[in-house]
Scaffold this active site. Structure first.
Site, PDB file in Angstrom:
ATOM      1  N   PHE A 132       3.686  -0.266  -0.254  1.00  0.00           N
ATOM      2  CA  PHE A 132       2.473  -1.045  -0.509  1.00  0.00           C
ATOM      3  C   PHE A 132       2.518  -2.342   0.302  1.00  0.00           C
ATOM      4  CE2 PHE A 132      -0.366  -3.801  -2.978  1.00  0.00           C
ATOM      5  CZ  PHE A 132      -1.482  -2.983  -3.036  1.00  0.00           C
ATOM      6  N   ASP A 209       9.822  -0.602  -7.077  1.00  0.00           N
ATOM      7  CA  ASP A 209       8.446  -0.950  -7.443  1.00  0.00           C
ATOM      8  C   ASP A 209       7.907   0.187  -8.311  1.00  0.00           C
ATOM      9  OD1 ASP A 209       5.635  -1.167  -7.527  1.00  0.00           O
ATOM     10  OD2 ASP A 209       5.541  -2.150  -5.580  1.00  0.00           O
ATOM     11  N   TYR A 234      -1.861  -3.284 -15.059  1.00  0.00           N
ATOM     12  CA  TYR A 234      -3.307  -3.030 -15.133  1.00  0.00           C
ATOM     13  C   TYR A 234      -3.704  -1.632 -14.676  1.00  0.00           C
ATOM     14  CZ  TYR A 234      -2.454  -5.072 -10.492  1.00  0.00           C
ATOM     15  OH  TYR A 234      -1.922  -5.399  -9.274  1.00  0.00           O
ATOM     16  N   LYS A 235      -2.735  -0.804 -14.304  1.00  0.00           N
ATOM     17  CA  LYS A 235      -3.039   0.574 -13.936  1.00  0.00           C
ATOM     18  C   LYS A 235      -2.905   1.456 -15.178  1.00  0.00           C
ATOM     19  CE  LYS A 235      -1.159  -0.251  -9.269  1.00  0.00           C
ATOM     20  NZ  LYS A 235      -2.388  -0.731  -8.680  1.00  0.00           N
ATOM     21  N   ARG A 389      -8.647   8.715  -2.418  1.00  0.00           N
ATOM     22  CA  ARG A 389      -7.587   8.755  -3.424  1.00  0.00           C
ATOM     23  C   ARG A 389      -8.184   8.972  -4.806  1.00  0.00           C
ATOM     24  NH1 ARG A 389      -3.318   3.871  -4.358  1.00  0.00           N
ATOM     25  NH2 ARG A 389      -5.217   2.941  -5.182  1.00  0.00           N
TER      26      ARG A 389
END
Length: 416
Positions: A132, A209, A234-235, A389
């Protein structure tokens, strides 16, 4: 192609929902009863309906009623108590090793810098080229700051980092290795259990991560012997936009039992002091994982995820993982039948055991397709080059929703 692809009707999707043991939980999420198709739960999860009451009660009772007393009564320890809850429910970690606070970026900086400083004389940080952006940028910045070299692992963007690649990249110069358990682009699921000891055997520290894995795939940080980890909330933990991230530091690196001094974080703030209210002239780090706290924690931002953690505990991460694999497999099967003829290719591992909670579909038109889907209330996201995605949050996504969204992609590619 699996047997699921033999029936692409909406009735079959409805039958899958009827047989789904987790289907009833979908109604607990705000907006899940609408016609909107949400394919971006791996970027921002839907809120739980009960969270509205939690926020209201906090404003009226804790904040409004207790005011500054709230710090003594609960808020001061919340980063640690909530960290322990995240660790217990979704990280496979014992208490006292996880704290909540700051953004993912800031926590990555803290842990990577601490790890680099704990390996003096070593000159390289290892990271993959498709990690990322935040991870890569942080590593580049720390390398420049500390006079180190970045060693890049070049990976297949439709796959991810392998054990063999890590083994070939680490050595006596390696200070830290930074990898994602689930690749943000391809959804490739890295083998944490086998990669971690290879890094440690080289004398380096391993930073994982967990942003695209916490709450979606089983994680066993203690059993796997992980050194350090960071993840957002928050995912799949549904903490809301900008909710604070978490950091895990193995106990051996907090108490010095790993054979060296305890790790020291680089952003020395008052809340990480051994006696923060002494407000003395010098910094003395707190014992334990509290030393990785810097400033005043975002208490309001820690509220929503507590409801999702309670739901995850009720359902169990293994059941969530099974639903996740089934949902992504269904999406892949529909893509095989409907989209391959339009030139779409799968840019994720085909084996569901090797991917996380999303799949990426590649086509040169996917940027415009994504924009058009948003106009139709079908919400995936786009990742260059040409990747649409599809993030399928297991507890809030139905098979019928997947069917509707994949149908919309087919219609746009076919010009209907």
């Amino acid at each position: 192609m699996s047997d699921l692809a033999t029936d692409t009707t909406a009735a079959y999707a409805a039958a899958l929902d009827a047989a789904d043991p987790l289907a009833a939980h979908r109604s607990e999420f705000v907006g899940a009863d609408t016609s909107l198709v949400y394919f971006d739960g791996n970027s921002l999860g839907r809120p739980l309906a009960v969270t509205g009451e939690r926020l209201r009660a906090f404003v009226e009772e804790e904040w409004g009623g207790r005011l500054i007393r709230g710090w003594d009564e609960r808020w001061y320890d919340l980063p640690l108590t909530l960290g322990d809850e995240i660790a217990r429910v979704s990280l496979g970690a014992a208490p006292g090793q996880t704290t909540v606070g700051d953004s993912t970026t800031v926590l990555l900086y803290k842990l990577i810098r601490a790890a680099v400083d704990a390996r003096p004389g070593r000159s390289e940080i290892v990271i993959d080229s498709d990690n990322f952006p935040t991870d890569r940028y942080i590593v580049e910045g720390i390398a420049a700051e500390r006079g180190l070299t970045v060693r890049w692992i070049e990976v297949d963007r439709a796959a991810g980092v392998t054990l063999e690649q890590v083994r070939g990249a680490v050595g006596e110069r390696t200070a830290v290795v930074v990898l994602s358990q689930v690749a943000y682009r391809s959804s490739h699921l890295a083998d944490v259990e086998t990669i971690t000891p290879v890094v440690q055997d080289a004398g380096a520290l391993m930073v994982w991560d967990l942003c695209h894995s916490a709450g979606s795939v089983p994680v066993e940080l203690d059993r796997w012997g992980v050194d350090l980890a960071v993840g957002c909330t928050y995912k799949y933990l549904n903490g809301g936009p900008g909710s604070p991230a978490f950091a895990y530091v193995a106990q051996r690196h907090l108490d010095g039992s790993a054979g060296g001094p305890a790790l020291q974080q680089p952003i020395q703030g008052w809340m990480g002091h051994a006696d923060p209210f002494l407000m003395g002239p010098g910094y003395q780090p707190s014992g334990g994982v509290r030393r990785f706290i810097s400033g005043t924690p975002a208490v309001v931002g820690m509220l929503a995820m507590q409801d999702m953690l309670a739901l995850l505990e009720r359902t169990g991460i293994d059941a969530v993982r099974a639903k996740s694999q089934a949902l992504t497999s269904y999406a892949v099967d529909l893509a095989d039948v409907w989209l391959v003829e339009h030139g779409v290719t799968l840019a994720s591992p085909r084996d569901p055991a090797l991917r996380g909670g999303h799949v990426t579909l590649h086509h040169e038109r996917m940027r415009e397709v994504t924009a058009a889907l948003w106009e139709r209330d079908v919400i995936p996201d786009y990742r260059d080059p040409g990747g649409l995605r599809i993030g399928l949050s297991p507890l809030s996504t139905s098979y019928a929703e997947v069917h509707a969204g994949m149908s919309a992609i087919r219609d746009l590619l076919s010009g209907t």
